[in-house]
Design a protein around this motif. Structure first.
Motif, short mmCIF file in Angstrom:
data_model
loop_
_atom_site.label_atom_id
_atom_site.label_comp_id
_atom_site.label_asym_id
_atom_site.label_seq_id
_atom_site.Cartn_x
_atom_site.Cartn_y
_atom_site.Cartn_z
N LYS A 70 3.92 19.79 -34.64
CA LYS A 70 3.75 21.12 -34.06
C LYS A 70 2.36 21.30 -33.46
O LYS A 70 2.19 21.87 -32.38
CB LYS A 70 4.01 22.20 -35.12
CG LYS A 70 5.45 22.27 -35.63
CD LYS A 70 6.40 22.66 -34.52
CE LYS A 70 7.83 22.79 -35.05
NZ LYS A 70 8.79 23.12 -33.97
N ALA A 71 1.34 20.80 -34.19
CA ALA A 71 -0.04 20.90 -33.71
C ALA A 71 -0.23 20.10 -32.43
O ALA A 71 -0.86 20.57 -31.47
CB ALA A 71 -1.01 20.43 -34.79
N SER A 72 0.31 18.89 -32.41
CA SER A 72 0.19 18.03 -31.22
C SER A 72 0.92 18.64 -30.03
O SER A 72 0.41 18.62 -28.90
CB SER A 72 0.76 16.64 -31.51
OG SER A 72 -0.02 15.97 -32.46
N ASP A 73 2.10 19.19 -30.27
CA ASP A 73 2.83 19.85 -29.19
C ASP A 73 2.04 21.03 -28.63
O ASP A 73 2.01 21.25 -27.41
CB ASP A 73 4.20 20.36 -29.70
CG ASP A 73 5.20 19.23 -29.93
OD1 ASP A 73 4.93 18.10 -29.46
OD2 ASP A 73 6.23 19.48 -30.58
N TRP A 74 1.37 21.75 -29.52
CA TRP A 74 0.59 22.93 -29.07
C TRP A 74 -0.59 22.53 -28.21
O TRP A 74 -0.83 23.11 -27.15
CB TRP A 74 0.12 23.74 -30.28
CG TRP A 74 -0.54 25.02 -29.88
CD1 TRP A 74 0.06 26.23 -29.70
CD2 TRP A 74 -1.94 25.22 -29.60
NE1 TRP A 74 -0.87 27.17 -29.31
CE2 TRP A 74 -2.10 26.58 -29.24
CE3 TRP A 74 -3.05 24.39 -29.59
CZ2 TRP A 74 -3.35 27.12 -28.89
CZ3 TRP A 74 -4.29 24.91 -29.24
CH2 TRP A 74 -4.44 26.26 -28.89
N VAL A 75 -1.36 21.51 -28.66
CA VAL A 75 -2.55 21.13 -27.88
C VAL A 75 -2.16 20.55 -26.52
O VAL A 75 -2.87 20.75 -25.53
CB VAL A 75 -3.44 20.11 -28.65
CG1 VAL A 75 -3.99 20.73 -29.93
CG2 VAL A 75 -2.72 18.81 -28.95
N MET A 76 -1.04 19.86 -26.48
CA MET A 76 -0.59 19.30 -25.20
C MET A 76 -0.08 20.40 -24.27
O MET A 76 -0.35 20.40 -23.07
CB MET A 76 0.49 18.24 -25.44
CG MET A 76 0.02 17.04 -26.27
SD MET A 76 -1.47 16.23 -25.64
CE MET A 76 -0.84 15.50 -24.13
N ALA A 77 0.66 21.35 -24.83
CA ALA A 77 1.21 22.45 -24.02
C ALA A 77 0.11 23.37 -23.50
O ALA A 77 0.23 23.95 -22.41
CB ALA A 77 2.23 23.24 -24.84
N GLY A 156 -8.61 17.31 -36.59
CA GLY A 156 -8.88 16.34 -35.54
C GLY A 156 -7.92 16.46 -34.38
O GLY A 156 -8.30 16.29 -33.22
N ILE A 157 -6.65 16.76 -34.67
CA ILE A 157 -5.65 16.92 -33.61
C ILE A 157 -6.08 18.04 -32.66
O ILE A 157 -6.00 17.90 -31.43
CB ILE A 157 -4.26 17.22 -34.21
CG1 ILE A 157 -3.73 15.96 -34.91
CG2 ILE A 157 -3.28 17.68 -33.12
CD1 ILE A 157 -2.43 16.20 -35.67
N PHE A 158 -6.55 19.16 -33.21
CA PHE A 158 -6.97 20.29 -32.39
C PHE A 158 -8.27 19.99 -31.63
O PHE A 158 -8.40 20.33 -30.45
CB PHE A 158 -7.15 21.54 -33.25
CG PHE A 158 -5.86 22.15 -33.71
CD1 PHE A 158 -5.07 22.89 -32.82
CD2 PHE A 158 -5.41 21.98 -35.00
CE1 PHE A 158 -3.87 23.44 -33.23
CE2 PHE A 158 -4.20 22.53 -35.41
CZ PHE A 158 -3.43 23.26 -34.53
N ILE A 159 -9.22 19.35 -32.30
CA ILE A 159 -10.51 19.06 -31.66
C ILE A 159 -10.35 18.04 -30.55
O ILE A 159 -10.90 18.18 -29.45
CB ILE A 159 -11.53 18.57 -32.70
CG1 ILE A 159 -11.84 19.68 -33.71
CG2 ILE A 159 -12.82 18.10 -32.02
CD1 ILE A 159 -12.64 19.21 -34.91
N THR A 162 -4.84 15.48 -29.43
CA THR A 162 -4.06 14.24 -29.47
C THR A 162 -2.56 14.50 -29.47
O THR A 162 -2.09 15.33 -30.25
CB THR A 162 -4.42 13.41 -30.72
OG1 THR A 162 -4.34 14.25 -31.87
CG2 THR A 162 -5.80 12.84 -30.61
N PRO A 163 -1.80 13.76 -28.68
CA PRO A 163 -0.34 13.82 -28.77
C PRO A 163 0.12 13.15 -30.06
O PRO A 163 -0.61 12.35 -30.65
CB PRO A 163 0.12 13.04 -27.54
CG PRO A 163 -1.00 12.07 -27.27
CD PRO A 163 -2.25 12.81 -27.65
N ILE A 164 1.32 13.48 -30.49
CA ILE A 164 1.82 12.94 -31.77
C ILE A 164 1.90 11.42 -31.74
O ILE A 164 1.72 10.77 -32.78
CB ILE A 164 3.20 13.56 -32.11
CG1 ILE A 164 3.58 13.24 -33.57
CG2 ILE A 164 4.27 13.08 -31.14
CD1 ILE A 164 2.65 13.82 -34.61
N ALA A 165 2.14 10.83 -30.58
CA ALA A 165 2.23 9.37 -30.49
C ALA A 165 0.92 8.72 -30.93
O ALA A 165 0.93 7.71 -31.65
CB ALA A 165 2.57 8.96 -29.06
#
Length: 278
Positions: A70-77, A156-159, A162-165
């Motif tokens: 969910k976090a990765s989807d959010w940062v990418m979107a 780290g995902i937010f900073i 990063t995509p989930i991959a």
């Protein structure tokens, strides 16, 4: 790189499990062929608590993986984070840079903090209280530490953005890298030293498991050694001088018992001893 990222974007849990078990098996076999320390110990008995904590780490991380997604989807979107703010780059460079940044922010940084904050050190102590470091030590983490590391990775995902991959790819590489650098294997000194300029080599990480300061508070790197060299936390010590464990928690029997290890973070803090000269 694109094919790799496509695979790790939807990597099955079974495949992640195979990576963990496969790495342990390979390095376990190599340890028997070229051990760094030939001192005999009951290897299977020693592995029992370490395997237990490997399983608790898996049990903590697998159910919470959907939050990473969910976090990765959010940062990418929302085009959020360092990677999304940089100019477009080749996918190979994008992947390498992403893994490098996750290693620094999601692994090196929390490891450093765990050593500097007393309550967090008591949680991390379970990892350091192993008196016979080998490949099974890699995932010997108290369930509370698994949660702490999880939170840092999420940050780290937010900073980084990063995509989930990339998250899944990094975690898979991290498992194998830590199994490698914890393994009780002896590489030629020149090879180990050369590796240590790029990745955390076995001899480099063993210094971190020495029983006294300042060595315990050094070589925090997970995959890449550059973070220690960059921030001045890199140290060397001859492997024949290394004594595993934590000197103020010397009871090997207690440090090998699952019940005692689960209670270890709640013991009274004991100030580690500084080594005058090794």
């Amino acid at each position: 790189m694109e094919a790799i990222l496509n695979y790790f974007e939807t990597i099955p849990s079974l495949h992640r499990g195979i990576i963990i078990v496969g790495g342990l098996t390979v390095f376990w076999i190599i340890e028997g062929m070229v051990p760094l320390f030939g001192v005999s110990y009951k290897k299977w008995q020693h592995a029992i608590p370490n395997i237990f904590f490997t399983l608790t780490t898996i049990l903590v991380n697998l159910p919470l993986a959907f939050i990473f997604l969910k976090a990765s989807d959010w940062v990418m979107a929302n085009n959020f984070g360092i990677l999304n703010w940089l100019p477009e780059m080749p996918i190979g460079l994008y992947g390498i840079l992403g893994i490098f940044l996750i290693d620094g922010i999601g692994a090196y940084l929390p490891h450093l903090i765990e050593h500097k904050v007393k309550p967090l050190w008591m949680v991390h102590l379970v990892h350091h209280s192993d008196h016979h470091v080998d490949t099974t030590t890699a995932n010997r983490h108290h369930p509370l530490e698994s949660l702490i590391r999880y939170v840092f990775t999420l940050m780290g995902i937010f900073i980084i953005g990063t995509p989930i991959a990339l998250v899944m790819l990094y975690q898979s590489l991290s498992v194998v890298a830590t199994q490698f650098n914890h393994a009780n294997i002896k590489l030629p000194k020149k090879v180990d030293n050369l590796l240590s300029y790029i990745i955390v080599s076995p001899d480099m990480h063993k210094v971190h498991h020495h029983h006294k300061l300042p060595y315990t508070d050094s070589n925090y790197g997970n995959i890449f050694s550059v973070w220690d060299r960059l921030f001045g936390t890199y140290m060397k010590l001859d492997t024949d001088k290394i004594i595993y464990g934590v000197d103020v928690f010397p009871d090997e029997k207690e440090n090998s018992n699952i019940k005692d290890l689960l209670k270890q973070p709640f013991q009274k803090y004991r100030k580690p001893t500084a080594s005058i000269e090794e």
